[in-house]
Design an enzyme around this catalytic site. Structure first.
Site, PDB file in Angstrom:
ATOM      1  N   CYS A   2     -46.399  14.185  -8.170  1.00 60.24           N
ATOM      2  CA  CYS A   2     -47.282  15.276  -8.544  1.00 60.24           C
ATOM      3  C   CYS A   2     -47.204  15.512 -10.045  1.00 60.24           C
ATOM      4  O   CYS A   2     -46.161  15.344 -10.663  1.00 60.24           O
ATOM      5  CB  CYS A   2     -46.965  16.591  -7.837  1.00 60.24           C
ATOM      6  SG  CYS A   2     -47.033  16.508  -6.056  1.00 60.24           S
ATOM      7  N   ARG A  28     -48.639  10.035 -11.532  1.00 57.95           N
ATOM      8  CA  ARG A  28     -47.616  10.773 -10.801  1.00 57.95           C
ATOM      9  C   ARG A  28     -48.037  11.075  -9.360  1.00 57.95           C
ATOM     10  O   ARG A  28     -47.251  11.612  -8.572  1.00 57.95           O
ATOM     11  CB  ARG A  28     -47.318  12.086 -11.514  1.00 57.95           C
ATOM     12  CG  ARG A  28     -46.839  11.906 -12.929  1.00 57.95           C
ATOM     13  CD  ARG A  28     -46.578  13.241 -13.572  1.00 57.95           C
ATOM     14  NE  ARG A  28     -45.469  13.914 -12.944  1.00 57.95           N
ATOM     15  CZ  ARG A  28     -44.196  13.756 -13.295  1.00 57.95           C
ATOM     16  NH1 ARG A  28     -43.891  12.935 -14.275  1.00 57.95           N
ATOM     17  NH2 ARG A  28     -43.232  14.399 -12.680  1.00 57.95           N
ATOM     18  N   TRP A  74     -49.049  14.007  -4.999  1.00 53.11           N
ATOM     19  CA  TRP A  74     -48.472  12.947  -4.150  1.00 53.11           C
ATOM     20  C   TRP A  74     -47.908  13.684  -2.954  1.00 53.11           C
ATOM     21  O   TRP A  74     -46.980  14.487  -3.088  1.00 53.11           O
ATOM     22  CB  TRP A  74     -47.372  12.196  -4.914  1.00 53.11           C
ATOM     23  CG  TRP A  74     -46.851  11.002  -4.179  1.00 53.11           C
ATOM     24  CD1 TRP A  74     -47.369   9.739  -4.188  1.00 53.11           C
ATOM     25  CD2 TRP A  74     -45.693  10.950  -3.337  1.00 53.11           C
ATOM     26  NE1 TRP A  74     -46.599   8.905  -3.398  1.00 53.11           N
ATOM     27  CE2 TRP A  74     -45.571   9.624  -2.861  1.00 53.11           C
ATOM     28  CE3 TRP A  74     -44.749  11.888  -2.929  1.00 53.11           C
ATOM     29  CZ2 TRP A  74     -44.545   9.221  -2.015  1.00 53.11           C
ATOM     30  CZ3 TRP A  74     -43.734  11.484  -2.076  1.00 53.11           C
ATOM     31  CH2 TRP A  74     -43.632  10.159  -1.636  1.00 53.11           C
ATOM     32  N   ASN A 100     -44.829  21.174  -8.559  1.00 51.86           N
ATOM     33  CA  ASN A 100     -44.295  19.821  -8.409  1.00 51.86           C
ATOM     34  C   ASN A 100     -42.864  19.976  -7.945  1.00 51.86           C
ATOM     35  O   ASN A 100     -42.071  20.644  -8.600  1.00 51.86           O
ATOM     36  CB  ASN A 100     -44.344  19.095  -9.764  1.00 51.86           C
ATOM     37  CG  ASN A 100     -43.580  17.782  -9.739  1.00 51.86           C
ATOM     38  OD1 ASN A 100     -43.504  17.137  -8.708  1.00 51.86           O
ATOM     39  ND2 ASN A 100     -43.020  17.413 -10.868  1.00 51.86           N
ATOM     40  N   GLY A 101     -42.546  19.356  -6.801  1.00 52.40           N
ATOM     41  CA  GLY A 101     -41.184  19.463  -6.284  1.00 52.40           C
ATOM     42  C   GLY A 101     -41.221  19.698  -4.789  1.00 52.40           C
ATOM     43  O   GLY A 101     -42.249  19.474  -4.144  1.00 52.40           O
ATOM     44  N   GLU A 469     -37.251  -8.578  -8.332  1.00 49.20           N
ATOM     45  CA  GLU A 469     -38.301  -7.859  -9.057  1.00 49.20           C
ATOM     46  C   GLU A 469     -39.663  -8.529  -8.838  1.00 49.20           C
ATOM     47  O   GLU A 469     -40.688  -7.849  -8.679  1.00 49.20           O
ATOM     48  CB  GLU A 469     -37.950  -7.781 -10.551  1.00 49.20           C
ATOM     49  CG  GLU A 469     -38.992  -7.132 -11.445  1.00 49.20           C
ATOM     50  CD  GLU A 469     -39.333  -5.692 -11.077  1.00 49.20           C
ATOM     51  OE1 GLU A 469     -38.638  -5.097 -10.252  1.00 49.20           O
ATOM     52  OE2 GLU A 469     -40.336  -5.183 -11.612  1.00 49.20           O
ATOM     53  N   LYS A 473     -42.817  -6.463  -7.261  1.00 52.43           N
ATOM     54  CA  LYS A 473     -44.115  -6.356  -7.940  1.00 52.43           C
ATOM     55  C   LYS A 473     -45.213  -6.846  -7.014  1.00 52.43           C
ATOM     56  O   LYS A 473     -46.268  -6.232  -6.887  1.00 52.43           O
ATOM     57  CB  LYS A 473     -44.071  -7.196  -9.219  1.00 52.43           C
ATOM     58  CG  LYS A 473     -44.610  -6.613 -10.448  1.00 52.43           C
ATOM     59  CD  LYS A 473     -43.850  -5.502 -11.125  1.00 52.43           C
ATOM     60  CE  LYS A 473     -43.270  -4.426 -10.303  1.00 52.43           C
ATOM     61  NZ  LYS A 473     -42.429  -3.460 -10.972  1.00 52.43           N
ATOM     62  N   GLU A 476     -45.836  -4.304  -4.197  1.00 46.72           N
ATOM     63  CA  GLU A 476     -46.391  -3.032  -4.671  1.00 46.72           C
ATOM     64  C   GLU A 476     -47.888  -3.107  -4.935  1.00 46.72           C
ATOM     65  O   GLU A 476     -48.633  -2.208  -4.569  1.00 46.72           O
ATOM     66  CB  GLU A 476     -45.734  -2.639  -6.011  1.00 46.72           C
ATOM     67  CG  GLU A 476     -44.455  -1.881  -5.909  1.00 46.72           C
ATOM     68  CD  GLU A 476     -43.984  -1.408  -7.278  1.00 46.72           C
ATOM     69  OE1 GLU A 476     -43.746  -2.255  -8.159  1.00 46.72           O
ATOM     70  OE2 GLU A 476     -43.853  -0.199  -7.457  1.00 46.72           O
ATOM     71  N   HIS A 492     -29.316 -18.474   5.548  1.00 48.39           N
ATOM     72  CA  HIS A 492     -28.582 -17.609   6.472  1.00 48.39           C
ATOM     73  C   HIS A 492     -29.516 -16.718   7.284  1.00 48.39           C
ATOM     74  O   HIS A 492     -29.078 -15.705   7.832  1.00 48.39           O
ATOM     75  CB  HIS A 492     -27.577 -16.755   5.693  1.00 48.39           C
ATOM     76  CG  HIS A 492     -26.507 -17.577   5.038  1.00 48.39           C
ATOM     77  ND1 HIS A 492     -25.549 -18.262   5.752  1.00 48.39           N
ATOM     78  CD2 HIS A 492     -26.280 -17.864   3.728  1.00 48.39           C
ATOM     79  CE1 HIS A 492     -24.758 -18.918   4.912  1.00 48.39           C
ATOM     80  NE2 HIS A 492     -25.196 -18.710   3.670  1.00 48.39           N
ATOM     81  N   LYS A 591     -45.469   7.040  -9.731  1.00 49.05           N
ATOM     82  CA  LYS A 591     -44.593   6.428 -10.727  1.00 49.05           C
ATOM     83  C   LYS A 591     -43.229   7.100 -10.795  1.00 49.05           C
ATOM     84  O   LYS A 591     -42.200   6.445 -10.863  1.00 49.05           O
ATOM     85  CB  LYS A 591     -45.251   6.480 -12.104  1.00 49.05           C
ATOM     86  CG  LYS A 591     -44.422   5.724 -13.120  1.00 49.05           C
ATOM     87  CD  LYS A 591     -45.259   5.078 -14.162  1.00 49.05           C
ATOM     88  CE  LYS A 591     -44.454   4.108 -14.992  1.00 49.05           C
ATOM     89  NZ  LYS A 591     -44.239   2.828 -14.311  1.00 49.05           N
TER      90      LYS A 591
END
Ligand code: AGP
Length: 596
Positions: A2, A28, A74, A100-101, A469, A473, A476, A492, A591
Site C-alpha cells: 500500500c 507498493r 495491496w 498502510n499497515g 534469483e 525472476k 515473478e 536428489h 515491491k
C-alpha cells in the site's frame, strides 16, 4: 504494501498532485486506489483496479478541495473491491482515512463499534479508524487529539493520514510503516515513499514511530504521543525526479536492468582504493566481525547467500537466514554481526529479524538502498547500495548493487586473499555489464522457450544464488513455474521433473572443480532430453552439451555472478514480454512487503 499520499497547499492542483503521486507509488500495491479531498465537507472517489481506473472514475466525478489524501492498495483484509478501497469513512462522512499497515486488534474494536451502532461498509481492518475518530470528535476532541486517542487503541503497524470536514489540514500518525513528509516552498506533502512527491521537492522529513504530524496552510509540525513538539531534521534527497520515470523504455524493469552499469559505479564510487587494494566504507567504523548472520527475503536473500559465501571464503563464519524464519525461530547469535539485506529497508520480516537480533544484544547492519528507511535508522550501521530508485516490482539493479556492496563489506572488514584482484574485477564490472546489455542473445532464448512448461536453473558456489534469483525472476514476471537448485541437488529429486519441455539454465563459470561438476549435472539433464541453456564464460566445455549459450566475459567469479544474472534477467524480461505479462506490476505482488 500500500502507498499513501497527502498534500496541502497546492490549491486547485491538489487532486492532480495526489493522482500523479499515487501513480509513482503503484509499485507498493495496485489492487485499488482512491482519494479524499477536504473542502468544508469531505468527498471521496475510489475504485478497484489500477490508478488508470481511478482516473476514469474521476472523470465523471466533480471532486474538489484544496487538501487531500490518497491510497493505492495491496489487499490484506478483504478482496480488491470498490468497497474495500481506501479512503474509508466514518458514519457521518466527515472523516476519511488512508492507511498502510495492519491493525491486528481490529476485529475486537469493530465488534465494539458495531455494538455502539456504527455501520461498516468494508471488510478492511482500516475502517475502524475513521469510526474511532468519529467517536473522539463527538466527545469534543480536536482532530489531533482524536488521532492520538485512536492510535493508542491500535495494535499493529500503521501509517495513517486523515482529513476531517471543516479542517483544511491533514493529520498523520506512524508506527512501523514508512512515512515521509515533503517540504515544498508553498506546499507540504506526505507519502509512504519519496517518489510520490519528488517532482515537487527534494526536502524531506522522515517520521519516526510514535510520531504525529499536522500539515496545514501554515506548514507542518510533528508531535509525540504526549503532544509535545518534536524537532525534526530536514534531509535532502540526492536523486532526481527523472529517475522515477521510464525514460523511453517499455517497462521500468527494462530501464532498471539497463541502469545496472551506473548503479554499480555509484555503489563503488569513492569506496575503493585500487592502488592500495583496499576498501574504505564510510560510517561503518571498525566492524571486523568474528562471525556474521545474514537475514533477508526474496531477491535480497539471494544476495545475502552470495554475501555469506564471501565472508566464508575470507575465513569468517557466516550464515544466511530467511528473515521470516529468523524472526520466529532465531538461532544462537553469540558475537555475530547481524546483517539485514533489504533494498527497501521496510520489509516487515527483515525488520522483525533485525529487531530480534538487537533485542538479543547483537550489533546490526542494514545493507539497503533507501536512505532514511526503517532498517537504516534502527540498525547500528547502514551500508547504502546507492542503486537509485527502483520502481519495477521485480528487483533487478538493486540485486546487482547489493552484490557490489556485499563485496565492499566483505573486502572492507576481513583479510581476504586476492583482494586486489577482486577490486580490479569490480572496477571492470560496470563496463562489462554495459557490453553485455549492448549485445546478447537473451531475446532469442526467450523466443525459443516461451512455451515451456517449467524452467529450471542450476549453479554451484556463487552461481547457486544466481540460479535461485534467475528462477525467482522468471516466476515473478512470467507466472510460469521456475525453480532454482544447487546443481548437485538435481539428482536428489528434482530430476524426476526434467523432460524435453523443461529447459535447464546452467550457470557455469570458470573451469574449476565446481564448473566440472556442474557440467556433469548438465550431462544428466541432457540425457533426459531437457534443452540446456548454458550461461558461461567459455572456460569449461559446457557449450558442447548446450542447445543455447548465453555468454559472459571471463572475469573474477564474484563479478561473473553479476554478469550471469544480467543474462537471466533479460531472458525473464523477454519471456514475460512475449507472454504479454504485467511486467512492472506482476499479479499478487508488491515491491515493499510491509506485512508479516
Ligand atoms: C524481488 O524481485 C521481489 N520483489 C522480492 O523478493 C523482494 O526482493 C523481497 O520482498 C525483499 O525486499 P527488500 O529487499 O525490499 O527487503
Amino acid at each position: 504494501m500500500c502507498g499513501i499520499i497527502g498534500c496541502v497547499g497546492r490549491g486547485d492542483e491538489t487532486l492532480d498532485v495526489l493522482v500523479h503521486g499515487l501513480a509513482k507509488l503503484e509499485y507498493r500495491g495496485y489492487d485499488s486506489a482512491g482519494v479524499a479531498l477536504a473542502n468544508g465537507g469531505v468527498s471521496v472517489c475510489k475504485r478497484a483496479g489500477e490508478i488508470d481506473d481511478l482516473r476514469d472514475e474521476l472523470e465523471g466525478n466533480s471532486l474538489s478541495g484544496k487538501v487531500g489524501i490518497g491510497h493505492t492498495r495491496w489487499s490484506t483484509h478483504g478482496p480488491p473491491t470498490d468497497e474495500n478501497a481506501h479512503p474509508h469513512q466514518d458514519c457521518t462522512g466527515d472523516v476519511a482515512v488512508v492507511h498502510n499497515g495492519i491493525i491486528e486488534n481490529y476485529q475486537e474494536i469493530r465488534d465494539e463499534l458495531v455494538a455502539e451502532g456504527h455501520e461498516f461498509k468494508s471488510d478492511t481492518d482500516t475502517e475502524v479508524v475513521p469510526h474511532l475518530i468519529e467517536n473522539a470528535l463527538a466527545d469534543g476532541d480536536s482532530p489531533e487529539d482524536a488521532i492520538r486517542y485512536v492510535v493508542e487503541r491500535l495494535d499493529g503497524s500503521y501509517a495513517i493520514a486523515a482529513v476531517v470536514a471543516g479542517h483544511e489540514a491533514v493529520f498523520v500518525a506512524r508506527n512501523d510503516s514508512p512515512l515521509v513528509l515533503g517540504l515544498g516552498d508553498d506546499a507540504t506533502y506526505l507519502a509512504s515513499d519519496v517518489p510520490a512527491f519528488r517532482d515537487h521537492t527534494d526536502k524531506v522529513v522522515y517520521l519516526d514511530d510514535g510520531e504525529f504530524a499536522r500539515l496545514d496552510a501554515d506548514g507542518w509540525e510533528v508531535r509525540n504521543l504526549a503532544g509535545e513538539r518534536v524537532e525534526k531534521a530536514v534531509d535532502t534527497v540526492t536523486w532526481d525526479a527523472e529517475e522515477t520515470g521510464k525514460s523511453g523504455y517499455d517497462h521500468f524493469m527494462l530501464k532498471e536492468i539497463h541502469e545496472q552499469p551506473r548503479a554499480l559505479r555509484q555503489c563503488l564510487r569513492g569506496r575503493v582504493d585500487e592502488m592500495a587494494g583496499t576498501v574504505d566504507i564510510e560510517d561503518l567504523g571498525d566492524l571486523s566481525p568474528r562471525r556474521v548472520q545474514f537475514v533477508a527475503c526474496g531477491t535480497s536473500y539471494h544476495a545475502a547467500m552470495y554475501g555469506a559465501q564471501l565472508f566464508q571464503r575470507a575465513g569468517v563464519p557466516a550464515e544466511v537466514y530467511l528473515a521470516s524464519e529468523y524472526a520466529t525461530s532465531p538461532p544462537p547469535i553469540g558475537d555475530s554481526l547481524v546483517v539485514g539485506v533489504t533494498q527497501s529497508g521496510e520489509t516487515a520480516d527483515t525488520l522483525s529479524a533485525l529487531r530480534e537480533a538487537r533485542a538479543r544484544g547483537a550489533r546490526t547492519l542494514a545493507v539497503t538502498n533507501t536512505v532514511g528507511s526503517t532498517a537504516a535508522r534502527e540498525c547500528d550501521h547502514a551500508l547504502y547500495i546507492r542503486a537509485g530508485p527502483e520502481i519495477g516490482v521485480a528487483a533487478s539493479k538493486t540485486f546487482a548493487s547489493q552484490l557490489g556492496a556485499l563485496n565492499l563489506l566483505a573486502l572492507g572488514t576481513t583479510q581476504t586473499d586476492g583482494a586486489r584482484d577482486a577490486i580490479a574485477a569490480l572496477r571492470d564490472l560496470p563496463g562489462q555489464v554495459q557490453a553485455l546489455l549492448d549485445e546478447n542473445d537473451a531475446r532469442a532464448v526467450a523466443e525459443a522457450y516461451q512455451d515451456a512448461g517449467a524452467y529450471f536453473f542450476i549453479g554451484r558456489g556463487l552461481q547457486y544464488p544466481v540460479a535461485l534469483e534467475g528462477a525467482l525472476k522468471m516466476k515473478e514476471i512470467t507466472y510460469k513455474h521456475a525453480e532454482g537448485f544447487a546443481a548437485g541437488e538435481l539428482k536428489h529429486g528434482p530430476l524426476a521433473l526434467v523432460t524435453q519441455d523443461t529447459p535447464v539454465f546452467a550457470v557455469v563459470l570458470g573451469d574449476g572443480e565446481r564448473a566440472r561438476k556442474t557440467v556433469g549435472n548438465v550431462k544428466e539433464v541432457e540425457a533426459r532430453d531437457a534443452p540446456v541453456v548454458a550461461v558461461t564464460d567459455g572456460q569449461s566445455d559446457v557449450e558442447r552439451y548446450a542447445d543455447h549459450v548465453l555468454e559472459v566475459p571471463e572475469t573474477h567469479p564474484r563479478a561473473g555472478a553479476v554478469l550471469a544474472n544480467v543474462q537471466l534477467q533479460l531472458v525473464s524480461y523477454y519471456t514475460a514480454k512475449l507472454l504479454d505479462r504485467s511486467i512492472d506490476k506482476p499479479r499478487n505482488l508488491a515491491k515493499s512487503v510491509t506485512v508479516e
